[in-house]
Design a protein around this motif. Structure first.
Motif, mmCIF file in Angstrom:
data_model
loop_
_atom_site.group_PDB
_atom_site.id
_atom_site.type_symbol
_atom_site.label_atom_id
_atom_site.label_comp_id
_atom_site.label_asym_id
_atom_site.label_seq_id
_atom_site.Cartn_x
_atom_site.Cartn_y
_atom_site.Cartn_z
ATOM 1 N N ALA A 10 0.810 -1.211 0.000
ATOM 2 C CA ALA A 10 0.000 0.000 0.000
ATOM 3 C C ALA A 10 0.849 1.270 0.000
ATOM 4 N N LEU A 11 1.981 1.225 0.693
ATOM 5 C CA LEU A 11 2.851 2.399 0.699
ATOM 6 C C LEU A 11 3.475 2.633 -0.682
ATOM 7 N N GLN A 12 3.816 1.556 -1.374
ATOM 8 C CA GLN A 12 4.353 1.708 -2.726
ATOM 9 C C GLN A 12 3.298 2.285 -3.667
ATOM 10 N N VAL A 13 2.067 1.784 -3.542
ATOM 11 C CA VAL A 13 0.971 2.292 -4.375
ATOM 12 C C VAL A 13 0.732 3.768 -4.084
ATOM 13 N N MET A 14 0.763 4.100 -2.808
ATOM 14 C CA MET A 14 0.581 5.505 -2.432
ATOM 15 C C MET A 14 1.728 6.352 -2.980
ATOM 16 N N GLY A 15 2.962 5.848 -2.854
ATOM 17 C CA GLY A 15 4.102 6.593 -3.363
ATOM 18 C C GLY A 15 4.024 6.819 -4.865
ATOM 19 N N ASP A 16 3.609 5.789 -5.605
ATOM 20 C CA ASP A 16 3.466 5.931 -7.052
ATOM 21 C C ASP A 16 2.396 6.963 -7.393
ATOM 22 N N MET A 17 1.291 6.941 -6.652
ATOM 23 C CA MET A 17 0.221 7.904 -6.902
ATOM 24 C C MET A 17 0.703 9.316 -6.631
ATOM 25 N N ILE A 18 1.391 9.520 -5.522
ATOM 26 C CA ILE A 18 1.886 10.855 -5.177
ATOM 27 C C ILE A 18 2.885 11.348 -6.228
ATOM 28 N N ALA A 19 3.754 10.444 -6.678
ATOM 29 C CA ALA A 19 4.726 10.830 -7.704
ATOM 30 C C ALA A 19 4.033 11.255 -8.995
ATOM 31 N N SER A 20 2.850 10.710 -9.241
ATOM 32 C CA SER A 20 2.138 11.019 -10.483
ATOM 33 C C SER A 20 1.436 12.380 -10.453
ATOM 34 N N LEU A 21 1.434 13.043 -9.299
ATOM 35 C CA LEU A 21 0.705 14.306 -9.184
ATOM 36 C C LEU A 21 1.434 15.487 -9.805
#
Length: 464
Positions: free
Chosen positions: A233-244
């Motif tokens: 979940a932290l990796q998914v969150m990190g990927d999402m944040i990076a995409s912003l």
């Protein structure tokens, strides 16, 4: 007596009565009106009662109005002709913690000499917002003492929950919209451009803030057994944040920039004339490379461009030692500052769509809406703005700045929505006032010249 003679006489009274003005400010500061702490509920009411009584002594029809929380203070001094203004301030203050970092009693104001020859009024609320609020009250007192009347009609609204998020202000405005109707609203809870240059803030960014939770597996997993195969979940969150964000610093959400109105050329030219140091602004906090849109200078990035910021990120094991789990859930707090033309609801919906489209299909996300408020911009052709700028320039001997603010003040938008008129933010705080921190201060020159500035502004508003 001409208006010019009246102004001179009132300003002379302000100078001579400054010690008494300080005594009244100190009385108000000593009332421990911390709105976020239940133990100080009576103190908040005492502060409201003190202000209402003081206004009545000036001839205002003033009263304390109950809400579901701390009370409001409303006062009116109406005139038969000319414009009518509403002045807003707040009497509540922040908690004093950590008390050990205060050099003196937070609620016993002291006068402290400063290296530049000025004197600091040190106390909780000295700047935010009791000192600022009282500059206006003392200006009204001086006009009354010298001429027996105010140059224009004036109403005041003093709130007791600004530091707690103003939970009861909007319902109160709905109930009192007709009573508080005015031609313009003045708010004294902001800063000068620099130590010697006054400013009127005409642009306030809006805000959308969200808390999100991403869920992957139905429980935390052993990384040796499920590593690689199971989503983290932290990796998914990190990927999402990076995409912003895009590489050029812009926000990468589809539709995020829809509706933005360009900065007027006159405003950009005025900002470019201000003595702003891009490198110094960042070096003061240990940085050197601007992170926003590369096509815009730093001042525009923080005043006139929208932003996306991550305020908190957590999940998994955060205790002492090490625990090799693949977290099932991750959390984040994210906000967007908005500019003129952006719709908070559309930005919020676009963000949610972006997150849903970014995370894997077997993961889920929940959103908690925290805040949504539009940006506000005052028309540059407003006579209230023109007259205020002229009065400030006359008092300070420097051309008053047209300024923006990177922060968000939701009540400004609510005033526009519920009362139907623009707000001018005219404040005399300085950036080193340590508001919300131990050893908060308000410079004596800010208090003194703030009173004199309001004397001039009230007179200018009465001119045709």
């Amino acid at each position: 007596m001409t208006m010019g003679d009246k102004i001179d006489a009132v300003l002379d009274h302000v100078d001579k009565a400054l010690p008494l003005s300080l005594e009244r400010l100190f009385e108000l500061i000593r009332i421990k009106s911390v709105s976020t702490e239940a133990a100080h509920a009576q103190d908040c009411r005492d502060a409201a009662e003190w202000l209402a009584q003081d206004l009545r002594g000036l001839g205002f029809d003033a009263s304390v109005r109950d809400t579901d929380g701390h009370p409001m203070v409303v006062g009116h001094n109406r005139a038969d002709a000319g414009p009518h203004i509403l002045f807003y301030g707040h009497y509540d203050v922040q908690p004093v913690d950590p008390l050990r970092l205060w050099e003196t009693d937070p609620f016993e104001p002291v006068m402290k000499p400063l290296p530049n020859g000025d004197t600091a009024i040190v106390a909780r609320g000295a700047s935010d917002d009791k000192g600022q609020l009282m500059t206006f009250v003392e200006a009204c007192r001086a006009w009354k003492a010298v001429t027996g009347e105010l140059p224009v009609g004036v109403s005041v609204l003093f709130e007791g929950e600004e530091e707690a998020g103003s939970p009861n202000l909007m319902p109160f405005l709905d109930k009192t919209a007709d009573e508080l109707a005015a031609d313009a609203i003045f708010v004294c809870d902001t800063d000068m451009w620099d130590r010697d240059t006054p400013a009127v803030i005409t642009m306030v960014r809006g805000l959308v803030s969200q808390e999100i939770e991403i869920t992957c597996a139905d429980r935390d997993l052993h990384s040796g057994i499920y590593g690689n195969a199971a989503r983290n979940a932290l990796q998914v969150m990190g990927d999402m944040i990076a995409s912003l964000r895009n590489a050029d610093g812009s926000v990468a959400i589809d539709g995020f920039y829809d509706g933005i109105r360009p900065l007027p050329d006159a405003v950009r030219a005025q900002w470019q004339s201000l003595p702003f140091d891009d490198e110094g602004f960042l070096s003061d906090v240990g940085l050197s490379i601007p992170a926003g849109e590369t096509d815009f200078p730093v001042l525009e990035q923080v005043w006139a461009r929208p932003s996306c910021e991550i305020h908190g990120l957590w999940g998994g094991y955060m205790g002492d030692g090490f625990k090799t789990v693949i977290p099932a859930k991750a959390h984040a707090k994210i906000s967007f500052r908005l500019v003129d033309g952006q719709d908070p609801e559309k930005v919020r919906d676009a963000f949610k769509a972006h997150v849903r489209n970014t995370i894997p299909a077997d993961c889920s996300v929940t959103f908690t809406d925290i805040a949504a408020a539009p940006a506000t911009v005052m028309a540059l052709d407003s006579p209230f703005l023109r007259k205020s700028l002229g009065a400030l320039t006359e008092e300070w001997g420097r051309k008053a700045a047209l300024a923006g603010t990177g922060g968000s003040i939701p009540i400004i938008g609510e005033f526009k929505k519920r009362l139907g008129c623009d707000s001018l933010l005219v404040g005399f705080a300085r950036f080193d006032n340590r508001i919300h921190s131990p050893n908060e201060k308000y410079d004596l020159s800010s208090f003194h010249k703030g009173i004199r500035s309001w004397v001039r502004i009230l007179a200018a508003l009465a001119e045709d």
